[in-house]
Write an enzyme that holds these catalytic residues in place. Structure first.
Site, mmCIF file in Angstrom:
data_model
loop_
_atom_site.group_PDB
_atom_site.id
_atom_site.type_symbol
_atom_site.label_atom_id
_atom_site.label_comp_id
_atom_site.label_asym_id
_atom_site.label_seq_id
_atom_site.Cartn_x
_atom_site.Cartn_y
_atom_site.Cartn_z
ATOM 1 C CG HIS A 138 -1.944 -0.450 1.012
ATOM 2 N ND1 HIS A 138 -2.918 -1.659 0.269
ATOM 3 C CD2 HIS A 138 -2.791 -1.247 2.409
ATOM 4 C CE1 HIS A 138 -3.597 -2.416 0.324
ATOM 5 N NE2 HIS A 138 -3.389 -2.206 1.561
ATOM 6 C CG HIS A 212 -8.126 -0.504 2.146
ATOM 7 N ND1 HIS A 212 -7.939 -1.396 3.448
ATOM 8 C CD2 HIS A 212 -7.041 -1.201 1.868
ATOM 9 C CE1 HIS A 212 -7.905 -1.863 3.666
ATOM 10 N NE2 HIS A 212 -7.076 -2.597 2.977
ATOM 11 C CD GLU A 347 -8.280 -3.697 -0.583
ATOM 12 O OE1 GLU A 347 -7.038 -3.693 -1.166
ATOM 13 O OE2 GLU A 347 -7.977 -4.451 -0.151
#
Ligand code: GLA
Length: 383
Positions: A138, A212, A347
């Site tokens: 991420h 997210h 996602e």
């Protein structure tokens, strides 16, 4: 000084909001569509953060802050018209800053994992932080979820919108190229939160932006009774560190077959190597539609409230994560202690580790090109 200028900004935005309420062009059932802004504290460095409230004529409300582009709350009706918050998160900015498993964040520069934090582009190897076991996750230590974005309120024909801008400098978190990112959040008249990401670069780089939010359409308890449909015939199995092996096997005959609506909990505890690696679902599905074409990726239905979430996107993949790292150590909004699998994420994105997987769709962005990802969380009810 910074605080004073923040107040001026907030006032300006609120005035803009009043104008927007008049020109949003939404037929008013209860209240006109609108957007307002309020202070949401400051980062430890003293940068003020604002919380924006987008509301449509049905009373649906999305709260978004310009720290991490976080969707702080999302209130949508159940089958009796009762509004309820369907996303996990915190009441206070400081809790997001202190310890958050990416609750509601805008994820970048590269969402999901890059094996061993390394990738090669044009013959040069780039080294990123390894912040998830041996891998990069991420966007790194300080990804797009932990930076303050420049906000702007927009009046759009689709409803009240918030634009967030961020310039990710060349070399930030190890990525090449100055990347200029724009994210627009729009709350539409038909109860959808639309997210549009665009980005441009001045050097070849890799980009994979997503959202997210952790959902719980019942607003309490675990998510095992939610019924999930994923529009995918194939998925990307992973190794024990959740890096794809590169194969794209069929989902048929596996617990990864969500082509027909199936409860999350129906097969999650099966004796299956992939489920063991993820401690549940934490995998990417290969969406059955042409890449770049905006369309349905997944539909989630919660039987007790009738709430339905549809996930639409232009992206080729969808990471479905069943909240397996939630373990009762975080207390969220309204004192809810987030236990194992109390929320799930959907996602839309490119497949994990794409920079190292030549057979996966490319995530390379070059100068002169525009990265574009449009996605939507659309809400309705089943009676
Ligand atoms: C993604 C990952 C998960 C986990 C969460 C955050 O969904 O795939 O493994 O890291 O983010 O906790």
């Amino acid at each position: 000084m910074q605080n004073t200028s923040n107040w001026i900004k907030v006032l300006t935005l609120t005035l803009g909001a009043a104008a927007l309420a008049g020109c949003a062009g939404v037929s008013s059932k209860t209240t006109p569509a609108q957007i307002s802004a309020q202070p949401f504290g400051a980062t430890p460095e003293g940068t003020p953060v604002t919380l924006f409230t987008l509301r449509n004529a049905n009373g649906v409300e999305a709260r978004i802050c310009n720290y991490g582009g976080i969707v702080v709350s999302l209130k949508v009706p159940d089958r009796n018209g009762q509004l309820g918050d369907v996303v996990l998160g915190y009441d206070r900015l400081e809790d997001y800053i202190k310890d958050s498993p990416y609750f509601g964040c805008l994820i970048g520069r590269y969402g999901n994992r890059i094996a061993r934090g390394k990738f090669t582009l044009n013959g040069r190897t780039y080294t990123l932080a390894t912040n998830n076991g041996p891998n990069h996750l991420h966007g790194g230590i300080k990804g797009f979820d932990k930076v303050v974005w420049e906000p702007k309120v927009l009046a759009t024909p689709d409803g009240p919108a918030l634009e967030l801008r961020y310039l990710s400098k060349d070399g930030e978190e190890g990525y090449p190229g100055n990347l200029s990112v724009v994210a627009v959040y729009t709350l539409t008249p038909d109860n959808a939160l639309k997210l549009e990401y665009t980005a441009t670069t001045d050097k070849d780089t890799v980009v994979n932006l997503t959202q997210h939010s952790y959902f719980n359409l019942a607003g309490k308890g675990d998510i095992l009774g939610h019924l999930v449909m994923i529009n995918a015939d194939r998925y990307t199995p992973v190794d024990s560190t959740l890096i794809p092996t590169g194969e794209l096997p069929l989902v048929e005959g596996t617990p990864f077959d969500f082509r027909k609506p199936t409860a999350i909990g129906a097969r999650i505890n099966q004796d299956n190597q992939q489920l063991k690696f993820g401690n549940g679902y934490d995998h990417n599905w290969v969406i059955s539609k042409p890449m770049g074409q905006f369309g349905l990726q997944a539909r989630v239905t919660e039987p007790t409230t009738g709430r339905v979430l549809e996930v639409l996107s232009t992206e080729p993949g969808l990471q479905f994560y069943s909240g397996n790292f939630l373990d009762g150590t975080l207390t969220g909004k309204g004192g809810w202690v987030y236990q194992f699998r109390n929320g799930f994420c959907m996602e839309p994105q490119h497949y994990p580790d794409s920079p190292n997987q030549p057979n996966f769709p490319s995530v390379v962005l070059k100068p002169g090109q525009v990265y574009k990802h449009a996605m939507m969380y659309r809400f309705s009810v089943q009676r």
